[in-house]
Design a protein around this motif. Structure first.
Motif, mmCIF file in Angstrom:
data_model
loop_
_atom_site.group_PDB
_atom_site.id
_atom_site.type_symbol
_atom_site.label_atom_id
_atom_site.label_comp_id
_atom_site.label_asym_id
_atom_site.label_seq_id
_atom_site.Cartn_x
_atom_site.Cartn_y
_atom_site.Cartn_z
ATOM 1 N N VAL A 99 44.551 33.725 41.926
ATOM 2 C CA VAL A 99 43.729 32.646 42.474
ATOM 3 C C VAL A 99 44.237 31.285 42.022
ATOM 4 C CG1 VAL A 99 41.434 31.606 42.470
ATOM 5 C CG2 VAL A 99 41.678 34.079 42.722
ATOM 6 N N HIS A 100 44.629 31.172 40.758
ATOM 7 C CA HIS A 100 44.946 29.859 40.199
ATOM 8 C C HIS A 100 46.443 29.570 40.054
ATOM 9 C CE1 HIS A 100 40.733 28.970 39.315
ATOM 10 N NE2 HIS A 100 40.622 30.231 38.932
ATOM 11 N N LYS A 101 47.284 30.588 40.177
ATOM 12 C CA LYS A 101 48.725 30.359 40.005
ATOM 13 C C LYS A 101 49.526 30.625 41.284
ATOM 14 C CE LYS A 101 48.454 29.152 35.691
ATOM 15 N NZ LYS A 101 49.013 29.976 34.602
ATOM 16 N N THR A 102 48.829 30.940 42.378
ATOM 17 C CA THR A 102 49.493 31.093 43.675
ATOM 18 C C THR A 102 48.624 30.414 44.732
ATOM 19 O OG1 THR A 102 48.412 33.115 44.509
ATOM 20 C CG2 THR A 102 50.196 33.408 42.925
ATOM 21 N N ASP A 103 49.190 30.245 45.920
ATOM 22 C CA ASP A 103 48.397 29.723 47.038
ATOM 23 C C ASP A 103 48.117 30.833 48.046
ATOM 24 O OD1 ASP A 103 50.887 30.094 48.095
ATOM 25 O OD2 ASP A 103 51.188 28.010 48.739
ATOM 26 N N PHE A 104 48.197 32.080 47.597
ATOM 27 C CA PHE A 104 47.977 33.233 48.468
ATOM 28 C C PHE A 104 46.571 33.200 49.062
ATOM 29 C CE2 PHE A 104 46.639 37.757 48.936
ATOM 30 C CZ PHE A 104 47.498 38.094 49.960
ATOM 31 N N SER A 105 46.487 33.332 50.372
ATOM 32 C CA SER A 105 45.196 33.318 51.073
ATOM 33 C C SER A 105 45.071 34.515 52.011
ATOM 34 C CB SER A 105 45.044 32.011 51.866
ATOM 35 O OG SER A 105 45.034 30.894 51.015
ATOM 36 N N GLY A 106 45.758 35.580 51.675
ATOM 37 C CA GLY A 106 45.656 36.796 52.469
ATOM 38 C C GLY A 106 44.513 37.661 51.982
ATOM 39 N N THR A 107 44.747 38.969 51.884
ATOM 40 C CA THR A 107 43.704 39.918 51.484
ATOM 41 C C THR A 107 43.988 40.494 50.104
ATOM 42 O OG1 THR A 107 43.243 40.542 53.775
ATOM 43 C CG2 THR A 107 42.583 42.104 52.060
ATOM 44 N N ILE A 108 42.986 40.461 49.250
ATOM 45 C CA ILE A 108 43.057 41.113 47.946
ATOM 46 C C ILE A 108 42.007 42.210 47.918
ATOM 47 C CG2 ILE A 108 42.778 40.880 45.453
ATOM 48 C CD1 ILE A 108 43.752 38.031 45.635
ATOM 49 N N VAL A 109 42.467 43.432 47.702
ATOM 50 C CA VAL A 109 41.562 44.575 47.566
ATOM 51 C C VAL A 109 41.442 44.884 46.080
ATOM 52 C CG1 VAL A 109 41.098 46.977 48.168
ATOM 53 C CG2 VAL A 109 42.273 45.479 49.810
ATOM 54 N N VAL A 110 40.222 44.809 45.567
ATOM 55 C CA VAL A 110 39.973 45.003 44.140
ATOM 56 C C VAL A 110 39.365 46.377 43.896
ATOM 57 C CG1 VAL A 110 38.851 44.090 42.075
ATOM 58 C CG2 VAL A 110 39.516 42.532 43.929
ATOM 59 N N GLY A 111 40.047 47.203 43.137
ATOM 60 C CA GLY A 111 39.493 48.487 42.745
ATOM 61 C C GLY A 111 38.517 48.285 41.602
ATOM 62 N N VAL A 112 37.308 48.785 41.762
ATOM 63 C CA VAL A 112 36.271 48.607 40.739
ATOM 64 C C VAL A 112 36.024 49.938 40.035
ATOM 65 C CG1 VAL A 112 33.890 47.937 40.277
ATOM 66 C CG2 VAL A 112 35.191 46.750 42.059
ATOM 67 N N THR A 113 36.545 50.076 38.829
ATOM 68 C CA THR A 113 36.260 51.201 37.953
ATOM 69 C C THR A 113 35.261 50.688 36.926
ATOM 70 O OG1 THR A 113 38.487 52.112 38.241
ATOM 71 C CG2 THR A 113 37.229 52.872 36.329
ATOM 72 N N PRO A 114 33.989 51.051 37.013
ATOM 73 C CA PRO A 114 32.938 50.395 36.233
ATOM 74 C C PRO A 114 33.221 50.238 34.749
ATOM 75 C CG PRO A 114 31.968 51.899 37.807
ATOM 76 C CD PRO A 114 33.454 52.119 37.890
ATOM 77 N N GLY A 115 33.676 51.319 34.094
ATOM 78 C CA GLY A 115 33.886 51.252 32.655
ATOM 79 C C GLY A 115 34.951 50.275 32.225
ATOM 80 N N LEU A 116 35.885 49.954 33.092
ATOM 81 C CA LEU A 116 36.939 48.990 32.791
ATOM 82 C C LEU A 116 36.628 47.621 33.379
ATOM 83 C CD1 LEU A 116 40.022 51.314 33.345
ATOM 84 C CD2 LEU A 116 39.259 50.362 31.166
ATOM 85 N N PHE A 117 36.122 47.603 34.600
ATOM 86 C CA PHE A 117 35.831 46.328 35.258
ATOM 87 C C PHE A 117 34.812 45.519 34.467
ATOM 88 C CE2 PHE A 117 33.907 43.414 38.223
ATOM 89 C CZ PHE A 117 34.956 43.024 39.048
ATOM 90 N N PHE A 118 33.779 46.178 33.965
ATOM 91 C CA PHE A 118 32.711 45.479 33.248
ATOM 92 C C PHE A 118 32.866 45.567 31.729
ATOM 93 C CE2 PHE A 118 30.792 46.636 37.344
ATOM 94 C CZ PHE A 118 30.312 45.397 37.756
ATOM 95 N N SER A 119 34.070 45.846 31.262
ATOM 96 C CA SER A 119 34.258 46.150 29.840
ATOM 97 C C SER A 119 34.309 44.946 28.923
ATOM 98 C CB SER A 119 35.525 46.982 29.653
ATOM 99 O OG SER A 119 36.662 46.233 30.056
ATOM 100 N N SER A 120 35.072 43.935 29.287
ATOM 101 C CA SER A 120 35.284 42.833 28.340
ATOM 102 C C SER A 120 35.876 41.628 29.044
ATOM 103 C CB SER A 120 36.221 43.273 27.210
ATOM 104 O OG SER A 120 36.499 42.204 26.342
ATOM 105 N N THR A 121 35.742 40.492 28.431
ATOM 106 C CA THR A 121 36.321 39.260 28.981
ATOM 107 C C THR A 121 37.157 38.522 27.934
ATOM 108 O OG1 THR A 121 34.295 38.045 28.411
ATOM 109 C CG2 THR A 121 34.446 38.954 30.640
ATOM 110 N N THR A 122 37.564 39.220 26.888
ATOM 111 C CA THR A 122 38.368 38.583 25.846
ATOM 112 C C THR A 122 39.630 39.394 25.594
ATOM 113 O OG1 THR A 122 37.414 39.772 23.953
ATOM 114 C CG2 THR A 122 36.232 37.816 24.748
ATOM 115 N N THR A 123 40.668 38.720 25.143
ATOM 116 C CA THR A 123 41.941 39.387 24.863
ATOM 117 C C THR A 123 41.867 40.245 23.609
ATOM 118 O OG1 THR A 123 42.686 37.395 23.700
ATOM 119 C CG2 THR A 123 43.323 37.633 26.008
#
Length: 347
Positions: A99-123
């Motif tokens: 989103v922030h390092k390209t100007d791509f405006s096509g289609t992004i399909v996001v795979g949502v695996t709950p245990g990983l997707f909602f796991s953390s927001t820190t390195t």
């Protein structure tokens, strides 16, 4: 012995040693395979910089990596996706980067695996750090590293001992030493062995090995890893729903505001993982809320009769045959909804 003879002897010993080492690992059931590493990821991430609005990029964790087969998707839609999903990782850093390092405006399909997707927001946490490290490697990659990757491909494709066993480092010294069994260890204290159960190609298409499907004892080894010191009733160690929603939704809005097309995909899971996800990631609070807040089109395998009963040999990923079926059906469903671009004239 003169210098020439010494050189010949050294070369001969090197060749014999290499052949012996290669034959040993092949006798252990290993075969030449590409490493699913940062360099392979970076090669595909580079394509995103030049992708057009008719292109499709896949991001997420291992489920979308296993379950969406690139050639099947292309056969159905006429467009071959760019695969940027990564096992054991959250898609948040990759999505933020696109989103922030390209100007791509096509289609992004996001795979949502709950245990990983909602796991953390820190390195500090593995699921986020794993994806973030791949993104940073791409931006910091030197020409020497790019050349090293290019030169290593023929070796990886022809030498079994070069294999990294899909990122498990099975043939590296540290791993081999850790596998040595000593006496007086507390039974059950060691992390169970994690065998490679997928093959990857240069375009990062990942496919479950046939052995995982047909050998139940082998599949059990993988299940032992997933359920190590855990049950479907064991609460997740990492859970940051609000933080994940805030970050992802902000990036989703930014992507959509510039004309990007965002699609969410929930791939199948069975038994252990299905129960755990039902216990701690109830659909209305997590999946439904994510679709609502992000404004994306969402596709959940449970909503389709032909998909809801697909079996995962090790609870979390589809066999190659079922992945082909799943990919074809998902592509058809999304095309009928006009959710993804397609160009069937190229077929």
């Amino acid at each position: 012995m003169n210098l020439k003879q010494s050189l010949i002897c050294a070369i001969a010993l090197c060749v014999l040693g290499t052949v012996a080492w290669e034959l040993y690992w092949r006798s252990q059931g290993y075969y030449p395979d590409l490493d699913n590493d940062e360099a392979l990821f970076a090669a595909q991430r580079k394509r995103a910089d030049k992708a057009s609005n008719s292109d499709v990029i896949l991001i997420g964790s291992s489920r979308i990596h296993f379950d969406i087969q690139l050639d099947v998707w292309k056969k159905e839609t006429g467009i071959k996706p760019i695969q940027l999903a990564y096992p054991g990782a959250t898609p948040l850093p990759v999505f933020h980067d696109l989103v922030h390092k390209t100007d791509f405006s096509g289609t992004i399909v996001v795979g949502v695996t709950p245990g990983l997707f909602f796991s953390s927001t820190t390195t500090e946490k593995r699921a986020y750090r794993s994806a973030n490290d791949k993104v940073e490697y791409f931006h910091d990659q030197t020409y020497a590293q790019q050349l090293n990757h290019i030169l290593s491909i023929p070796l990886q494709q022809n030498l079994a001992f070069m294999s990294d066993a899909d990122g498990i480092d099975a043939m590296k010294l540290q791993f081999l030493l850790e596998g040595i069994q000593f006496g007086n260890r507390i039974e059950g204290s060691d992390f169970p062995p994690f065998p490679n159960f997928a093959d990857i190609s240069l375009d990062r298409n990942l496919r479950m090995t046939e052995k995982t499907v047909t050998d139940t004892a082998f599949a059990r080894l993988i299940k032992n890893v997933w359920s190590f010191k855990s049950t479907p009733e064991t609460p997740p160690r990492e859970l940051d729903k609000e933080g994940v929603m805030k970050i992802f939704v902000a990036d989703a809005k930014a992507f959509q505001d510039r004309g990007g097309n965002l699609v969410l995909l929930r791939c199948p899971s069975t038994e252990y993982y299905r129960k755990k996800e039902e216990n701690f990631y109830c659909r209305d609070e997590f999946w439904d809320e994510l679709v609502k807040q992000s404004g994306a089109k969402g596709y959940h395998f449970e909503d389709y009769a032909q998909l809801k009963d697909l079996d995962c040999p090790e609870w979390s990923h589809l066999s190659g045959e079922d992945a082909d079926f799943f990919t074809a059906e998902v592509a058809k469903i999304m095309m009928n909804d006009n959710s993804i671009p397609f160009n069937l004239k190229t077929n």
